[in-house]
Design a protein around this motif. Structure first.
Motif, short mmCIF file in Angstrom:
data_model
loop_
_atom_site.label_atom_id
_atom_site.label_comp_id
_atom_site.label_asym_id
_atom_site.label_seq_id
_atom_site.Cartn_x
_atom_site.Cartn_y
_atom_site.Cartn_z
N ALA A 42 108.14 -16.45 -61.99
CA ALA A 42 109.58 -16.56 -62.22
C ALA A 42 110.30 -17.03 -60.96
CB ALA A 42 110.13 -15.20 -62.67
N LYS A 43 109.92 -16.49 -59.81
CA LYS A 43 110.54 -16.93 -58.55
C LYS A 43 110.31 -18.41 -58.31
CE LYS A 43 110.25 -12.57 -55.94
NZ LYS A 43 109.58 -11.91 -54.78
N ILE A 44 109.09 -18.85 -58.56
CA ILE A 44 108.77 -20.26 -58.32
C ILE A 44 109.56 -21.16 -59.27
CG2 ILE A 44 106.92 -21.98 -58.48
CD1 ILE A 44 104.99 -19.77 -57.48
N ARG A 45 109.60 -20.79 -60.54
CA ARG A 45 110.32 -21.61 -61.51
C ARG A 45 111.82 -21.65 -61.21
NH1 ARG A 45 106.48 -19.01 -64.79
NH2 ARG A 45 107.94 -17.33 -65.31
N GLU A 46 112.39 -20.49 -60.88
CA GLU A 46 113.83 -20.44 -60.59
C GLU A 46 114.20 -21.20 -59.33
OE1 GLU A 46 114.62 -16.28 -60.43
OE2 GLU A 46 114.15 -15.96 -62.56
N SER A 47 113.29 -21.24 -58.37
CA SER A 47 113.59 -21.90 -57.10
C SER A 47 113.48 -23.42 -57.18
CB SER A 47 112.62 -21.39 -56.02
OG SER A 47 111.30 -21.86 -56.27
N GLY A 48 112.71 -23.91 -58.14
CA GLY A 48 112.48 -25.35 -58.22
C GLY A 48 111.43 -25.85 -57.25
N VAL A 49 110.70 -24.95 -56.61
CA VAL A 49 109.66 -25.34 -55.65
C VAL A 49 108.53 -26.08 -56.38
CG1 VAL A 49 107.75 -24.35 -54.32
CG2 VAL A 49 110.09 -23.66 -53.84
N LYS A 50 108.08 -27.19 -55.77
CA LYS A 50 107.00 -27.98 -56.35
C LYS A 50 105.70 -27.90 -55.55
CE LYS A 50 110.17 -31.33 -58.42
NZ LYS A 50 110.60 -32.77 -58.47
N PHE A 51 105.83 -27.50 -54.28
CA PHE A 51 104.65 -27.41 -53.40
C PHE A 51 104.75 -26.11 -52.60
CE2 PHE A 51 106.09 -31.78 -53.77
CZ PHE A 51 104.98 -32.41 -54.33
N ILE A 52 103.58 -25.51 -52.32
CA ILE A 52 103.57 -24.26 -51.56
C ILE A 52 102.55 -24.35 -50.44
CG2 ILE A 52 103.12 -21.77 -51.65
CD1 ILE A 52 103.98 -21.79 -54.56
N TYR A 53 102.98 -23.97 -49.22
CA TYR A 53 102.06 -23.78 -48.12
C TYR A 53 101.45 -22.38 -48.24
CZ TYR A 53 104.32 -27.69 -45.60
OH TYR A 53 104.82 -28.90 -45.22
N TYR A 54 100.13 -22.31 -48.31
CA TYR A 54 99.43 -21.04 -48.22
C TYR A 54 98.92 -20.93 -46.79
CZ TYR A 54 99.80 -20.71 -53.28
OH TYR A 54 100.30 -20.63 -54.55
N MET A 55 99.43 -19.98 -46.00
CA MET A 55 99.28 -20.07 -44.56
C MET A 55 98.88 -18.75 -43.91
SD MET A 55 103.32 -20.74 -43.83
CE MET A 55 103.94 -19.60 -42.60
N LEU A 56 98.29 -18.90 -42.72
CA LEU A 56 97.87 -17.75 -41.90
C LEU A 56 98.13 -18.07 -40.44
CD1 LEU A 56 95.22 -18.30 -44.07
CD2 LEU A 56 94.75 -16.00 -43.26
N PRO A 57 98.45 -17.04 -39.62
CA PRO A 57 98.56 -17.25 -38.18
C PRO A 57 97.19 -17.21 -37.52
CG PRO A 57 99.10 -14.98 -38.71
CD PRO A 57 98.82 -15.67 -40.02
N THR A 58 97.05 -17.92 -36.42
CA THR A 58 95.79 -17.95 -35.69
C THR A 58 95.87 -17.06 -34.45
OG1 THR A 58 96.36 -19.76 -34.16
CG2 THR A 58 95.59 -20.37 -36.38
N LEU A 59 94.73 -16.91 -33.77
CA LEU A 59 94.70 -16.12 -32.54
C LEU A 59 95.66 -16.68 -31.49
CD1 LEU A 59 91.03 -15.09 -31.65
CD2 LEU A 59 93.00 -13.62 -31.98
N GLY A 60 95.82 -18.00 -31.47
CA GLY A 60 96.62 -18.64 -30.45
C GLY A 60 98.06 -18.89 -30.84
N SER A 61 98.57 -18.18 -31.84
CA SER A 61 99.98 -18.27 -32.27
C SER A 61 100.32 -19.53 -33.04
CB SER A 61 100.94 -18.14 -31.07
OG SER A 61 100.96 -16.83 -30.60
N GLU A 249 106.30 -11.23 -38.29
CA GLU A 249 106.29 -12.31 -39.28
C GLU A 249 107.50 -13.24 -39.08
OE1 GLU A 249 105.66 -11.74 -43.92
OE2 GLU A 249 103.92 -11.38 -42.62
N ARG A 250 108.64 -12.66 -38.75
CA ARG A 250 109.83 -13.48 -38.51
C ARG A 250 109.68 -14.33 -37.26
NH1 ARG A 250 113.29 -8.47 -40.50
NH2 ARG A 250 113.44 -9.03 -42.71
N MET A 251 108.96 -13.82 -36.27
CA MET A 251 108.73 -14.62 -35.06
C MET A 251 107.91 -15.86 -35.40
SD MET A 251 109.35 -14.99 -31.88
CE MET A 251 108.73 -15.93 -30.50
N THR A 252 106.92 -15.70 -36.24
CA THR A 252 106.13 -16.85 -36.70
C THR A 252 107.02 -17.85 -37.41
OG1 THR A 252 104.18 -15.44 -36.94
CG2 THR A 252 104.16 -17.53 -38.12
N THR A 253 107.89 -17.36 -38.27
CA THR A 253 108.80 -18.23 -39.01
C THR A 253 109.83 -18.87 -38.09
OG1 THR A 253 108.54 -16.83 -40.98
CG2 THR A 253 110.47 -18.28 -40.91
N TYR A 254 110.33 -18.11 -37.13
CA TYR A 254 111.35 -18.62 -36.19
C TYR A 254 110.83 -19.83 -35.44
CZ TYR A 254 114.76 -18.60 -32.36
OH TYR A 254 115.73 -18.94 -31.45
N ARG A 255 109.58 -19.79 -35.03
CA ARG A 255 109.00 -20.94 -34.32
C ARG A 255 109.00 -22.18 -35.21
NH1 ARG A 255 104.25 -17.17 -31.83
NH2 ARG A 255 105.13 -16.91 -29.73
#
Length: 477
Positions: A42-61, A249-255
């Motif tokens: 429902a979130k995806i449909r309501e947002s209109g998002v067509k592509f999604i990054y599936y992501m992870l942080p690494t040891l080196g930031s 998590e916000r620090m990762t996003t902030y960068r």
């Protein structure tokens, strides 16, 4: 066996977490509950998002990701994404030609989505992102189904939950991420030996930057609170403190926000720890507090109602642990060759010792306001999950052993962990020498992190710099 040789309760709990071969199955089962699938869809449909990054942080930031059409979200919830294991170690090849973290023959890990982390990227609302948790795949048999020890995000979240279960306390934090911007239109002119800090004219030059950064942050659920201009091209924009896993998590996003804003404005944005001599480095102070949580309202146990600046007994013990383990954790807090240039440049507000004080900027831990402990050693290139993980282990040791930090400016013997390293090479030695932290953390994590850092130090030591030419080319006779 001693507390030090086992890493205390913290180390024992982490070993138990990493030995759980049912972790993948339980995560997948939770993902496939009908209400979870429907809510994400429902979130995806309501947002209109067509592509999604599936992501992870690494040891080196850094952050690694795969992009997947949005309509395949249910398939992703079931199996997730597969990466070569060395993606978590930044796909770094050593000077000897070895791919650090397992080599080319290392098996893949599977990253299962954490659906609650889905957000729409405000600079392109057709693209969303979801954080994932890394597991050894179940098809590996006895070795499969477990959390990957190199996934620092997952490791910290699990450690934080265990810490709260054992102590009744929750670690909350707020970060001060300084960074340097360069490019046309934001150059600064000031008098000799005069700082450009706080001047509104310099903030005006950065207005296009902070408007976009703050706006994108707010769109991604940051509570942006304030910002200032600190040195040539250097700004610091802060958001409200929160549970420390959310803050990391916000620090990762902030960068990612800052890099996007730089692209849009034709500028460069850097989290390099020390770009210039004679200018302030880019720190990332961690403001820490401990909250007693339970059925009622949470209570900050770092504060007890006194008006004068002070540290409660709980705060003192927490600081005792952090100070004791400051030398051993410097490799995490100041993780690059360049990080240590912050501490050599005198007069630029970077601490260089393991001590604490009341509202003074020359110490490792500063009590500048009641209710928080400002840990000043990390720089802007830090992996925030790893820094919080090591701080949490040190805090629990301090609480468990009731370590006395001494008085402001007078470090006690109990909290003295030795000389604070001032180069990456010295930090590697101190890291290995901290028996408690070495045993508290997963062996795979420390082994591979050390391999990465030894390789970085060796590469630096093998470089001939312009400084050497200037000093020695014409030095003799």
């Amino acid at each position: 066996m001693t507390e030090t040789s086992t890493g205390g309760r913290f180390g024992a709990a982490l070993r138990e977490i990493l030995a759980d071969d049912t972790a993948f199955d339980r995560h997948r089962e939770a993902n496939l509950r009908p209400e979870t699938v429907e809510a994400l869809g429902a979130k995806i449909r309501e947002s209109g998002v067509k592509f999604i990054y599936y992501m992870l942080p690494t040891l080196g930031s850094r952050t690694v990701a795969k992009v997947v059409p949005a309509e395949l979200y249910e398939r992703m919830l079931k199996k997730g994404i597969a990466f070569h294991r060395t993606a978590l170690t930044d796909l770094q090849t050593s000077r000897e030609g070895e791919l650090i973290g397992g080599g080319v023959d290392a098996h893949e890990f599977w990253g299962l989505p954490d659906p609650e982390t889905f957000q729409v990227l405000p600079w392109d609302t057709e693209v969303g992102r979801i954080f994932c948790t890394a597991y050894d795949p179940p098809h590996l048999g006895a070795a499969g189904g477990r959390l990957v020890a190199l996934d620092t995000r997952a490791l910290f979240k699990a450690s934080m939950a265990g810490f709260t279960e054992r102590t009744g306390l929750e670690l909350r934090s707020g970060l001060e991420p300084e960074m340097t911007w360069t490019g046309p239109g934001i150059e600064v002119i000031s008098k000799d030996d005069q700082s450009p800090a706080y001047q509104v004219e310099n903030l005006e030059k950065m207005r296009p930057v902070f408007k976009k950064v703050i706006g994108y942050g707010q769109a991604l659920d940051f509570t942006m609170i304030q910002g200032d201009y600190e040195d040539d091209g250097q700004i610091e924009l802060n958001w409200e403190y929160d549970r420390s896993d959310r803050t990391a998590e916000r620090m990762t996003t902030y960068r990612q926000i800052c890099k996007q804003v730089a692209r849009e404005l034709g500028l460069q944005a850097s989290f390099m720890a020390k770009p210039y001599n004679g200018k302030m480095g880019n720190g990332c102070h961690h403001n820490l507090s401990l909250w007693r949580v339970g059925d009622g309202d949470a209570v900050n146990v770092i504060e007890d109602g006194r008006v004068e600046l002070h540290a409660t007994e709980t705060a003192r013990h927490a600081m005792g642990g952090m100070l004791l383990h400051t030398p051993g954790s410097m490799l995490v807090m100041a993780s690059t060759v360049n990080s240590y240039k912050r501490f050599w440049d005198a007069g630029q507000f970077a601490p260089s010792g393991a001590d604490w004080g009341l509202d003074t900027r020359g110490v490792a831990i500063r009590i500048s306001a009641n209710g928080r402990m400002e840990y000043r050693l990390p720089d802007a290139s830090v992996n925030p999950y790893l820094s919080h993980l090591y701080l949490l282990a040190a805090i629990e040791h301090g609480l468990e052993a009731q370590i006395d930090p001494g008085e402001p400016g007078e470090l006690s013997d109990a909290a003295n962990g030795g000389t604070v390293p001032n180069t990456l090479g010295a930090a590697i030695e101190a890291f290995e020498s901290d028996e408690y932290l070495m045993n508290a953390m997963p062996e795979e994590l420390t082994r591979i992190f050390l391999q990465l850092k030894r390789d970085e130090w060796a590469r630096y030591c093998g470089q001939i710099t312009q400084w050497e030419f200037d000093q020695y080319w014409e030095a003799i006779p």
